[in-house]
Motif scaffolding. Sequence first.
Motif, mmCIF file in Angstrom:
data_model
loop_
_atom_site.group_PDB
_atom_site.id
_atom_site.type_symbol
_atom_site.label_atom_id
_atom_site.label_comp_id
_atom_site.label_asym_id
_atom_site.label_seq_id
_atom_site.Cartn_x
_atom_site.Cartn_y
_atom_site.Cartn_z
ATOM 1 N N GLN A 495 16.750 -38.169 18.023
ATOM 2 C CA GLN A 495 16.780 -37.524 19.471
ATOM 3 C C GLN A 495 16.818 -38.361 20.522
ATOM 4 O O GLN A 495 16.398 -39.475 20.520
ATOM 5 C CB GLN A 495 15.352 -36.548 19.525
ATOM 6 C CG GLN A 495 15.329 -35.583 20.723
ATOM 7 C CD GLN A 495 14.034 -34.896 20.522
ATOM 8 O OE1 GLN A 495 13.035 -35.544 20.861
ATOM 9 N NE2 GLN A 495 14.043 -33.710 20.155
ATOM 10 N N LEU A 497 16.014 -38.173 24.187
ATOM 11 C CA LEU A 497 15.330 -37.525 25.329
ATOM 12 C C LEU A 497 16.056 -37.535 26.625
ATOM 13 O O LEU A 497 16.072 -36.360 27.341
ATOM 14 C CB LEU A 497 13.856 -38.039 25.340
ATOM 15 C CG LEU A 497 13.084 -37.726 24.151
ATOM 16 C CD1 LEU A 497 11.708 -38.466 24.230
ATOM 17 C CD2 LEU A 497 12.872 -36.340 23.798
ATOM 18 N N ARG A 498 16.710 -38.247 27.073
ATOM 19 C CA ARG A 498 17.383 -38.581 28.218
ATOM 20 C C ARG A 498 18.547 -37.665 28.354
ATOM 21 O O ARG A 498 18.858 -36.944 29.427
ATOM 22 C CB ARG A 498 17.636 -40.014 28.635
ATOM 23 C CG ARG A 498 16.416 -40.957 28.866
ATOM 24 C CD ARG A 498 17.022 -42.318 29.172
ATOM 25 N NE ARG A 498 15.853 -43.066 29.618
ATOM 26 C CZ ARG A 498 16.045 -44.185 29.964
ATOM 27 N NH1 ARG A 498 17.147 -45.020 29.989
ATOM 28 N NH2 ARG A 498 14.770 -45.145 30.287
ATOM 29 N N ARG A 500 19.190 -35.126 26.591
ATOM 30 C CA ARG A 500 18.845 -33.842 25.739
ATOM 31 C C ARG A 500 19.708 -33.555 24.730
ATOM 32 O O ARG A 500 20.522 -32.344 24.668
ATOM 33 C CB ARG A 500 19.012 -32.873 26.796
ATOM 34 C CG ARG A 500 17.930 -32.627 28.068
ATOM 35 C CD ARG A 500 16.430 -32.341 27.485
ATOM 36 N NE ARG A 500 15.658 -32.083 28.377
ATOM 37 C CZ ARG A 500 14.277 -32.249 28.327
ATOM 38 N NH1 ARG A 500 13.833 -32.285 27.033
ATOM 39 N NH2 ARG A 500 13.411 -31.915 29.337
ATOM 40 N N SER A 502 20.406 -34.173 20.139
ATOM 41 C CA SER A 502 19.997 -34.403 19.060
ATOM 42 C C SER A 502 21.005 -34.348 17.665
ATOM 43 O O SER A 502 22.115 -33.723 18.003
ATOM 44 C CB SER A 502 18.572 -33.637 18.402
ATOM 45 O OG SER A 502 19.068 -32.441 18.206
ATOM 46 N N LEU A 542 20.228 -27.587 19.949
ATOM 47 C CA LEU A 542 20.021 -28.071 21.284
ATOM 48 C C LEU A 542 21.419 -27.966 21.858
ATOM 49 O O LEU A 542 22.404 -28.644 21.442
ATOM 50 C CB LEU A 542 19.344 -29.534 21.345
ATOM 51 C CG LEU A 542 19.073 -29.888 22.921
ATOM 52 C CD1 LEU A 542 17.804 -29.021 23.456
ATOM 53 C CD2 LEU A 542 18.382 -31.408 22.652
ATOM 54 N N GLU A 545 20.320 -28.368 27.147
ATOM 55 C CA GLU A 545 19.247 -28.242 27.829
ATOM 56 C C GLU A 545 18.850 -26.927 27.294
ATOM 57 O O GLU A 545 17.471 -26.390 27.768
ATOM 58 C CB GLU A 545 18.879 -28.429 29.303
ATOM 59 C CG GLU A 545 19.300 -29.919 29.652
ATOM 60 C CD GLU A 545 18.683 -30.154 31.096
ATOM 61 O OE1 GLU A 545 18.047 -29.275 31.531
ATOM 62 O OE2 GLU A 545 19.058 -31.295 31.519
ATOM 63 N N GLN A 547 17.454 -24.423 23.868
ATOM 64 C CA GLN A 547 17.283 -24.685 22.232
ATOM 65 C C GLN A 547 17.177 -23.268 21.789
ATOM 66 O O GLN A 547 16.504 -22.524 22.284
ATOM 67 C CB GLN A 547 15.917 -25.392 22.509
ATOM 68 C CG GLN A 547 15.766 -26.236 21.013
ATOM 69 C CD GLN A 547 14.336 -26.920 21.092
ATOM 70 O OE1 GLN A 547 13.270 -26.321 21.832
ATOM 71 N NE2 GLN A 547 13.901 -27.830 20.390
ATOM 72 N N ALA A 567 14.628 -26.483 26.570
ATOM 73 C CA ALA A 567 14.246 -27.601 25.703
ATOM 74 C C ALA A 567 12.743 -27.698 25.460
ATOM 75 O O ALA A 567 12.241 -27.656 26.322
ATOM 76 C CB ALA A 567 15.050 -28.777 26.094
ATOM 77 N N ARG A 568 12.470 -28.028 24.250
ATOM 78 C CA ARG A 568 10.871 -28.321 24.011
ATOM 79 C C ARG A 568 10.149 -27.173 23.704
ATOM 80 O O ARG A 568 8.995 -27.346 23.566
ATOM 81 C CB ARG A 568 10.309 -29.241 25.017
ATOM 82 C CG ARG A 568 10.884 -30.535 25.364
ATOM 83 C CD ARG A 568 10.219 -31.388 26.351
ATOM 84 N NE ARG A 568 8.809 -31.717 25.660
ATOM 85 C CZ ARG A 568 7.625 -31.748 26.073
ATOM 86 N NH1 ARG A 568 7.466 -30.790 27.187
ATOM 87 N NH2 ARG A 568 6.546 -31.930 25.486
ATOM 88 N N SER A 588 6.150 -27.820 24.970
ATOM 89 C CA SER A 588 5.909 -27.898 26.351
ATOM 90 C C SER A 588 4.394 -26.907 26.872
ATOM 91 O O SER A 588 3.967 -27.257 27.921
ATOM 92 C CB SER A 588 7.117 -26.801 27.015
ATOM 93 O OG SER A 588 7.036 -25.284 26.703
#
Length: 742
Positions: A495, A497-498, A500, A502, A542, A545, A547, A567-568, A588
């Motif tokens: 993944q 993270l920056r 977004r 995967s 994903l 941004e 999901q 996302a998350r 989240s």
Amino acid sequence: MRRVSSVGWWCLWGVLMAGLVVGQPAAAPAGGGKISLQAQGMPLPEALAKVVEQAGLKLAVVGTTLPTDKVDLVLREVTVTFALDQLLAGRGLEYQVFGPMLSIRPAANQPRPGGPPVGGIPTVGPTALPPAPTPAMNAALGALPKPVVDDMFALLRAAFDQPSDRKAAAAVGWRLRDLRPDWREALVRAMPGWWSSWDNSPAAALRGARLFAWLGESRPASTLAGEASRSAELRTQALVTLAELAVVSGDPGDAYSRLRQAGPEVDDQPKAAALAAVARYQLGDTGLAMTDATLAVTRWPNEACVLAAYGELLRQEGNAGGASVALQAALTRDAQDSDALYGTAALAAADGGDPSSIWESFVADEPFSLRSARVRLGVTTTARRQLWDRGGQIWDVSPAGDRVLYADNFHNQLQATDILGHGLATQLTDQETTKTWATWSPDEGHLAWVVGNALWLQKTNSSGAHKQIMTAEGDKTLRRTTWTPDGRLLLVTEQDLRARASRLRAYDLDAGAEVAPPAPFGQPGLGDAECLPDGTLLATLLSEERQAVVLLTPDGTLQLLRPWAPARTYAAPSLDATRRRVLYYDESSDTLMVAPTDGSYGTALPLTTASTGRGARGALFTPEGRSVALSAGGNTPTRLDLDGLTAPVTLRCVQLTNKAAGPEPPRLRFTCAEPRQDVTLALAVVDDDGREVGAAKLPLPSPAEYRPEVSTPGPHWVKATVLRGDIAETPRWYTYTVAPTN
């Protein structure tokens, strides 16, 4: 009001003071989780400062100055929005959160001192129309079709005029269930204002709070109960109402806080004592909770609510005989007591019986609560067993379903123990590092785990022979691991993270090297995957941004299990054996969620109480699907046994694209998990003006394909209603977005 006599006092007040020993939870991360607040005699600006500090927000006050009057409020484990509702209610202020910014401004419909709301009070009577629009109402309801607003206004007014008619209240709840999700949210926000405009007395506010609590609508219930609590005579009744709503909704911390605020002077002493004992038990103080419940039964032996609470705690303690006696005694005194019906059904399910008829009675009496929603989904908890007295995250369940793999945080090792909680724990590793996302191979011959940004592998019975087989690229991270059914390939999520983004990476056990993932599992965006025994892939997807949770077959067919969300929202999904329900961890909000696998909006539920589900990233359905293995609070390996009703029809969205190019909408394909000749699917796109366009009825014995009419750019809602003969189920809602042409 009378003071509670000595036994009643200790039964109740001993519970209320338990906040002194339970301990304060850590502050929630920015933008999610729960907060706590002790603002006794504290100026409002200072109380708001404490809220925004815990929530990680920045405060902006626009067009006004904050009043400096003092607040008297104690909140424990509540959401940020709930805390703000309580702090700002009745002060002529409204708030909105924009990213990291909390904006507070004068309410557009601020009441004049001693006068009616701006715009006047609407006509009251059989032909009453909605209130004349005001700026505040336009902001909330201006985008809704007028007939939708008028209809809900009339239903709520009927419930207001007929307080003893449960059918009138139920009509409000059923109508809310049928509405488009965005309309429903706007109306729920507006309804407390309507109620107060008809009668702004504290007594009316309390009546409204109880109505909305029964409907399972915590926001308007909290708003009206807050108004009622400003009356010295009704304060404790309002707080007990909120506490009851919190207990039913699975938020014992909030219930505890409300009962502490109520103090020893409570009008309904038995109800308060019963709620306090249950809340204390759910917060983990089981010994004192049982003592308080026993004292309550001694003090009020003929109160159904007290007997039901006592029976429920005995049931959770494993005392089936005592629980049965107490619950039957409660039903003898009140045959429709929801708590007693719930406990009786759970007791029968744990004993191997079929309590479907009892579940149906419970749902009929309490149709709109979170408890009922769990029962309808078949995920209500009937038993809870602690598998080991210490540990960390549960990461895997053995293919046979008899053991769990979990992290021992004290020794930084992986351990396995019996899923029934009868055996001893066995240490499987000797590498003293923090291990995450561990998994067994299908034959349990190999063990894989992640340490930092590296993937490690060892033979299960060869502790010390571990080796590093893969590292993440750059500053990316590695996450969930899974094996293909033949045990040849080990897949791991990488993944970014920056960005977004995967993807899945693969290690070939036979070749001893990294290889490309098999098609179509190599497509970008897939993550947190789990290979199922039939070769399909359960994963998150994903994109930009956003999901979703999907099921991907080897031939590339994509089934949407959960709708597109920020996302998350979805982490480490797990399917039950029937593939009717999916479990996932919402990073989240730090909540363990469960939902049907039909891909629709607005159907996800927290699996259990906030304190149990917090931090349970690796939670899994057991292979037979009747239990969930999780780490309660992220550190106690636990098994929850589940029961409830089974949905008669399981709808699945086989293809549903999130975006379409130009004016052409996407193609939607629905299937029924168990094809039946008597099942039909009614489909239509519900426009913003309330019209249903492109309506169609399609038989479901075979897959039903549906393409909406050409649409304007932007989001659109599809209403899908399953029809079984003359019975129409609650509509399911799906959304798609039409992108503008270049």
